[in-house]
Design a protein around this motif. Structure first.
Motif, PDB file in Angstrom:
ATOM      1  N   SER A  69     106.972 -73.261   6.509  1.00 12.71           N
ATOM      2  CA  SER A  69     105.918 -74.014   7.172  1.00 12.71           C
ATOM      3  C   SER A  69     104.575 -73.294   7.222  1.00 12.71           C
ATOM      4  N   CYS A  70     104.597 -71.992   6.930  1.00 17.11           N
ATOM      5  CA  CYS A  70     103.341 -71.250   6.958  1.00 17.11           C
ATOM      6  C   CYS A  70     102.713 -71.181   5.575  1.00 17.11           C
ATOM      7  N   GLY A  71     103.476 -71.643   4.582  1.00 18.40           N
ATOM      8  CA  GLY A  71     102.970 -71.590   3.219  1.00 18.40           C
ATOM      9  C   GLY A  71     103.683 -70.558   2.364  1.00 18.40           C
ATOM     10  N   CYS A  72     104.583 -69.815   2.967  1.00 21.33           N
ATOM     11  CA  CYS A  72     105.344 -68.820   2.208  1.00 21.33           C
ATOM     12  C   CYS A  72     106.312 -69.518   1.256  1.00 21.33           C
ATOM     13  N   LYS A  73     106.491 -68.877   0.120  1.00 20.67           N
ATOM     14  CA  LYS A  73     107.424 -69.458  -0.854  1.00 20.67           C
ATOM     15  C   LYS A  73     108.849 -68.988  -0.565  1.00 20.67           C
ATOM     16  N   ASN A  74     108.974 -67.706  -0.288  1.00 17.17           N
ATOM     17  CA  ASN A  74     110.313 -67.155  -0.125  1.00 17.17           C
ATOM     18  C   ASN A  74     110.677 -66.984   1.340  1.00 17.17           C
ATOM     19  N   SER A  75     111.442 -67.913   1.796  1.00 15.10           N
ATOM     20  CA  SER A  75     111.860 -67.850   3.177  1.00 15.10           C
ATOM     21  C   SER A  75     112.909 -66.766   3.369  1.00 15.10           C
ATOM     22  N   THR A  76     112.792 -66.052   4.473  1.00 12.65           N
ATOM     23  CA  THR A  76     113.799 -65.038   4.794  1.00 12.65           C
ATOM     24  C   THR A  76     114.767 -65.580   5.838  1.00 12.65           C
TER      25      THR A  76
ATOM     26  N   ASP B 179     110.111 -68.862  19.251  1.00 13.95           N
ATOM     27  CA  ASP B 179     111.413 -68.940  19.927  1.00 13.95           C
ATOM     28  C   ASP B 179     112.596 -68.910  18.971  1.00 13.95           C
ATOM     29  N   ASP B 180     112.377 -69.481  17.783  1.00 14.26           N
ATOM     30  CA  ASP B 180     113.475 -69.566  16.819  1.00 14.26           C
ATOM     31  C   ASP B 180     114.668 -70.295  17.399  1.00 14.26           C
ATOM     32  N   ILE B 181     114.427 -71.458  17.961  1.00 19.12           N
ATOM     33  CA  ILE B 181     115.550 -72.247  18.471  1.00 19.12           C
ATOM     34  C   ILE B 181     116.321 -72.840  17.305  1.00 19.12           C
ATOM     35  N   PHE B 182     117.530 -73.208  17.573  1.00 21.80           N
ATOM     36  CA  PHE B 182     118.419 -73.739  16.549  1.00 21.80           C
ATOM     37  C   PHE B 182     117.770 -74.874  15.768  1.00 21.80           C
TER      38      PHE B 182
ATOM     39  N   THR C 196     111.358 -56.184  21.426  1.00 21.77           N
ATOM     40  CA  THR C 196     110.569 -56.586  20.271  1.00 21.77           C
ATOM     41  C   THR C 196     111.125 -57.849  19.625  1.00 21.77           C
ATOM     42  N   THR C 197     110.223 -58.737  19.296  1.00 23.60           N
ATOM     43  CA  THR C 197     110.619 -59.980  18.641  1.00 23.60           C
ATOM     44  C   THR C 197     110.560 -59.795  17.126  1.00 23.60           C
ATOM     45  N   GLY C 198     111.045 -60.769  16.408  1.00 20.33           N
ATOM     46  CA  GLY C 198     111.031 -60.641  14.951  1.00 20.33           C
ATOM     47  C   GLY C 198     110.452 -61.877  14.277  1.00 20.33           C
ATOM     48  N   LEU C 199     109.727 -61.651  13.208  1.00 16.42           N
ATOM     49  CA  LEU C 199     109.136 -62.771  12.479  1.00 16.42           C
ATOM     50  C   LEU C 199     110.184 -63.413  11.573  1.00 16.42           C
ATOM     51  N   VAL C 200     110.325 -64.706  11.706  1.00 11.93           N
ATOM     52  CA  VAL C 200     111.254 -65.447  10.852  1.00 11.93           C
ATOM     53  C   VAL C 200     110.439 -66.308   9.894  1.00 11.93           C
ATOM     54  N   ILE C 201     110.533 -66.009   8.629  1.00  9.02           N
ATOM     55  CA  ILE C 201     109.693 -66.709   7.657  1.00  9.02           C
ATOM     56  C   ILE C 201     110.369 -67.948   7.120  1.00  9.02           C
ATOM     57  N   GLY C 202     109.762 -69.078   7.397  1.00 10.80           N
ATOM     58  CA  GLY C 202     110.237 -70.323   6.813  1.00 10.80           C
ATOM     59  C   GLY C 202     109.205 -70.773   5.802  1.00 10.80           C
TER      60      GLY C 202
ATOM     61  N   SER D 124     112.106 -79.438   8.020  1.00  6.64           N
ATOM     62  CA  SER D 124     111.836 -79.318   6.603  1.00  6.64           C
ATOM     63  C   SER D 124     110.332 -79.474   6.391  1.00  6.64           C
ATOM     64  N   PRO D 125     109.640 -78.448   5.952  1.00  6.43           N
ATOM     65  CA  PRO D 125     110.158 -77.116   5.621  1.00  6.43           C
ATOM     66  C   PRO D 125     110.587 -76.347   6.876  1.00  6.43           C
ATOM     67  N   ARG D 126     111.469 -75.404   6.664  1.00  6.14           N
ATOM     68  CA  ARG D 126     111.970 -74.578   7.749  1.00  6.14           C
ATOM     69  C   ARG D 126     110.773 -73.951   8.476  1.00  6.14           C
ATOM     70  N   LEU D 127     110.824 -73.979   9.786  1.00 10.30           N
ATOM     71  CA  LEU D 127     109.704 -73.481  10.582  1.00 10.30           C
ATOM     72  C   LEU D 127     109.601 -71.956  10.549  1.00 10.30           C
ATOM     73  N   THR D 128     108.425 -71.482  10.303  1.00  9.91           N
ATOM     74  CA  THR D 128     108.159 -70.051  10.468  1.00  9.91           C
ATOM     75  C   THR D 128     107.933 -69.809  11.952  1.00  9.91           C
ATOM     76  N   THR D 129     108.646 -68.852  12.494  1.00 10.22           N
ATOM     77  CA  THR D 129     108.595 -68.701  13.945  1.00 10.22           C
ATOM     78  C   THR D 129     108.919 -67.268  14.363  1.00 10.22           C
ATOM     79  N   ILE D 130     109.017 -67.069  15.641  1.00 12.72           N
ATOM     80  CA  ILE D 130     109.315 -65.740  16.182  1.00 12.72           C
ATOM     81  C   ILE D 130     110.680 -65.762  16.846  1.00 12.72           C
ATOM     82  N   HIS D 131     111.520 -64.908  16.374  1.00 11.08           N
ATOM     83  CA  HIS D 131     112.849 -64.833  16.969  1.00 11.08           C
ATOM     84  C   HIS D 131     112.815 -63.985  18.242  1.00 11.08           C
ATOM     85  N   VAL D 132     113.425 -64.517  19.283  1.00  9.70           N
ATOM     86  CA  VAL D 132     113.483 -63.748  20.535  1.00  9.70           C
ATOM     87  C   VAL D 132     114.912 -63.292  20.802  1.00  9.70           C
ATOM     88  N   PRO D 133     115.092 -62.026  21.036  1.00 10.99           N
ATOM     89  CA  PRO D 133     116.439 -61.454  21.167  1.00 10.99           C
ATOM     90  C   PRO D 133     117.027 -61.678  22.549  1.00 10.99           C
ATOM     91  N   ILE D 134     117.488 -62.890  22.790  1.00 15.38           N
ATOM     92  CA  ILE D 134     117.947 -63.249  24.126  1.00 15.38           C
ATOM     93  C   ILE D 134     119.278 -62.602  24.495  1.00 15.38           C
TER      94      ILE D 134
END
Lengths: 343, 343
Positions: free
Chosen positions: B331-338, B274-277, B323-329, B283-293
Motif C-alpha cells: 500500500s505504500c508503493g513497495c514492490k516486495n512485501s515483507t 497496529d498490524d491488526i489481522f 520497539t515496534t516494527g515496520l511491516v511492508i505491504g 489488497s494491496p496488503r497494508l504497510t503498517t507498524i507491528h506492535v508487540p502486544i
DNA sequence: ATGAAAGCGCTAACAA
DNA sequence: TTGTTAGCGCTTTCAT
C-alpha cells in the motif's frame, strides 16, 4: 500489612466475632453496634482478607476458566460474559489458556485439586478419557462449554450449531437455490460435524438431493475457502449457492470469487457461520449465523454459581443449547439486509 | 474435603512440618524421608491448599490484571503474554475488565485492598488524580501498561508509538512522497498523540512542510477513515500519501478509495499502525507498524514478578518502551512485501 | 447481643 | 534431621 479485623475490633471496643457478624450482616448484632463497626471499617478503609476468609469458609468466591487457543473475538466475548456475571455476584475470575505448550490435564488438576477456585468453566476442543475421568471425579462443579457431548454425564452449555446451519441452509433453499454446496470444517471437530448435519437435514427436509461433488472438506481457515471455491467452480456441476461452515472460509470464497470474476450473489450465493466482525466488512455483507458467545459465557457462569451454591444439584447433568440467529446480508441474494453495517 | 497435610504426615509417620519441608524442598530433610513423603503425596494425589499457603506466607502467587474494553485482538494477546509468563513461574492470573458499567477505582480498590493478589498489571485509558493517588499509595506493586506517563512516579511498559509513527512516515518520505496526510486518533488519547508527534517529527527531520489541510481528525474507527479520505481527496491540495493513525481507519480509507475509484498505491499511498489481522486481508496488503502486544504482556509480567520478589526495588519508578516494527505491504508503493500473506 | 476460643491448612521460627 | 508450636485473618460454634 493491611489493617485487619483485630484492629477494627480494638478501635470499636468489641470482639472480632462481633465485627465479623456486623460486617457480614449475619448473626445478631445490636443495630447501634453494627452501625458503629461499619462506620469504623469504612473510615479505616478496611477490606476483609479474602484469603483468610476463604480458608475459614472453604470458599474462595473465585471461579476458574480454562479456554483453548481460539479466535480472538470469541476469547474476548466469552471472558466478557463470564466477567460481567462474576462482577454482578462479587466473584472473581481466574483464567488459564491451554496453549500448545501446556498440558490440559495438568492445568485441570491444578485448578481442581487445590482450593483455589470454587468451580470451573472449561472449554476444550475434545474430551478424551483422561479428562473425562478427571471431570467426573472432580469435587468442585464444572461447566463445559461448547463440547456437545450428549452423554448426560456433565453440565454443558453449547451453541446450537445444528439449528444454525439448518436455518441458514433453509434460507438458501427459500431463495430457490437447488445446488447448495458446503465447505466443511475439519473432520472430527464437533462444531463442524453439527453444522454439516444441519446442512444435510435441511436438504433432506426440503427434498433436495445430497450431491457428493458439492461437499468439500475444509479447515475453517481462509485458505480452505479460497481453494474450496476454486474447486467447486471448476467442476462440471457448479453450485448456485455455497454454505461455508464458518465465516473465515467465506472470506476465502470472496477472495477467490473476486479473482475469478464471479459475482456474489448474482453468479453464486454465499452464506457463512459465526458472524465475526470481519463478515461485516465484506461486500456484499455476508449472510451468516450469529452465535451468542457473550451469552454463552454469562449463562454458564450463572449456572456454575448455582451449582456452587447448591441451588441446583451439582451432581445432576444438564445441557443447554443456545439458539443462534440468522443475520441477513446481501450475499444470499436478499435485497433488504437486516444486518448492522459499518458505514 | 480434600486430603491435607495432616493426612500425609499421618501416613508417612512424620510431623506436618517435615511434610511441608519435604514438599517445598526447603529446610533439611533426610533424602530418604523426602522421597517417601513425595511418593505418598503423589500416590494420594495431594495438592497443598494454596489458600492456606497464601494465608501463611502472605503471598498468593496470583496477580491481577485490569484491562479496559479494547480491540479483541489486543485483549487476547495481552492476556496470552501474561498467562505464558505466569505459567512459567507458577503464578495465577486474575482478570477483571473495566467495562463501562464498572468503576475502575472501585475495581482497583478491591484488588489492592484485599490480599487476593500479590501485584497488579493495570491498563487504563487515562489516569486521573484519584487513580493516580491510589496507585501511589498501593502496598502491592503495580505495573502500568501503555499509559505513557512520563512522570517518573510509576512503573510502566509502553509501545513506542512515537518511534513507530516516525518510522512509517519516514518510509513514506523515502518513497518520495511530499504531501503526506495524517488521519489522527481521538484527541487526548495518548497513543494518538504520540503517533501524531512521530508524524510531525518525521516531516520536520526531512524538511517537509506541515500542511494543516492534510491533518484530519479521526476516532480510530472505520468511519473516520472513510470520511477522512473523502475529505482529503475532495480538497484542492490532495495528499500523495496518507498515514492513518491506526489500521481500522485504513480500512475505511480502502473502502472510500474503492468507491471513489482511486487506486492504492498508484493514486495515493496508504500506511497504518497496529498490524491488526484485518490489515493482512487488504489488497494491496497494508504497510503498517507491528506492535508487540504479547511481548508487552510478557515483559510487564516478568517485571512485576521481580518487584514482588524484591529483585528490583518495587518503589523505584521504571519505564520501558517496546520497539515496534515496520511491516511492508504494497500500500505504500513497495514492490516486495515483507509481510506475511494469507494465501 | 456479645465474647472466647476452636479451627481452616499451611509455613516458619524455635527446640530438641 | 525432625518435631512442636505459634501464628496468618477470618468464620462459627458454644457459652455467657
Amino acid at each position: 500489612m493491611d489493617i485487619n479485623i483485630n484492629e477494627i475490633a480494638r478501635v470499636a471496643g468489641v470482639s472480632i466475632a462481633t465485627v465479623s457478624r456486623a460486617l457480614n450482616n449475619n448473626g445478631s448484632v445490636k443495630e447501634e453496634t453494627r452501625q458503629k463497626i461499619q462506620r469504623i471499617a469504612r473510615e479505616l478503609n478496611y477490606k476483609p482478607n479474602p484469603i483468610a476468609r476463604g480458608l475459614s469458609r472453604k470458599k474462595t468466591d473465585t471461579i476458574g476458566v480454562i479456554l483453548p487457543e481460539m479466535v480472538d473475538e470469541f476469547f474476548t466475548e466469552i471472558i466478557r460474559g463470564i466477567d460481567e456475571e462474576a462482577y454482578r455476584t462479587n466473584n472473581y475470575v481466574m483464567v488459564a489458556s491451554s496453549y500448545s505448550q501446556r498440558n490440559i490435564v495438568e492445568t485441570l488438576l491444578e485448578f481442581m485439586g487445590s482450593g483455589r477456585v470454587d468451580g470451573l468453566i472449561l472449554m476444550i476442543p475434545q474430551i478424551n478419557d483422561d479428562v473425562s475421568t478427571l471431570i467426573y471425579k472432580s469435587k468442585r462443579p464444572i461447566v463445559l462449554l461448547n463440547n456437545n457431548i450428549k452423554n448426560n454425564k456433565f453440565v454443558s452449555f453449547n451453541i446450537n450449531n445444528f439449528q444454525g446451519a439448518y436455518n441458514v441452509v433453509e434460507h438458501l433453499i427459500g431463495h430457490g437455490y437447488q445446488n447448495i454446496a458446503i465447505i466443511q470444517g475439519p473432520e472430527g471437530n464437533i462444531d463442524a460435524d453439527e453444522r454439516y448435519r444441519g446442512y444435510l437435514q435441511a436438504l433432506k427436509n426440503h427434498n433436495l438431493p445430497v450431491q457428493n461433488s458439492l461437499i468439500i472438506p475444509g479447515e475453517f481457515n481462509i485458505k480452505s475457502g479460497y481453494y474450496g471455491f476454486i474447486r467447486l467452480m471448476s467442476q462440471p456441476e457448479k453450485p448456485d449457492a455455497i454454505f461455508t461452515a464458518n465465516d473465515m472460509m467465506a472470506l476465502g470464497v470472496y477472495e477467490a470469487a473476486r479473482t475469478s470474476n464471479i459475482k456474489i450473489p448474482q453468479d453464486v450465493a454465499v452464506v457463512g457461520f459465526d458472524d465475526i466482525f470481519l463478515s461485516r466488512l465484506l461486500s456484499p455483507r455476508l449472510t451468516t449465523i450469529h452465535v451468542p458467545i457473550v451469552e454463552l459465557g454469562r449463562k454458564s457462569m450463572r449456572y456454575l454459581l448455582k451449582m456452587i451454591n447448591n441451588q441446583v444439584d451439582p451432581k445432576k447433568s444438564y445441557c443447554e443449547e443456545l439458539t443462534t440467529g440468522l443475520v441477513i446480508g446481501g450475499s444470499c441474494g436478499c435485497k433488504n439486509s437486516t444486518a448492522p453495517t459499518l458505514f
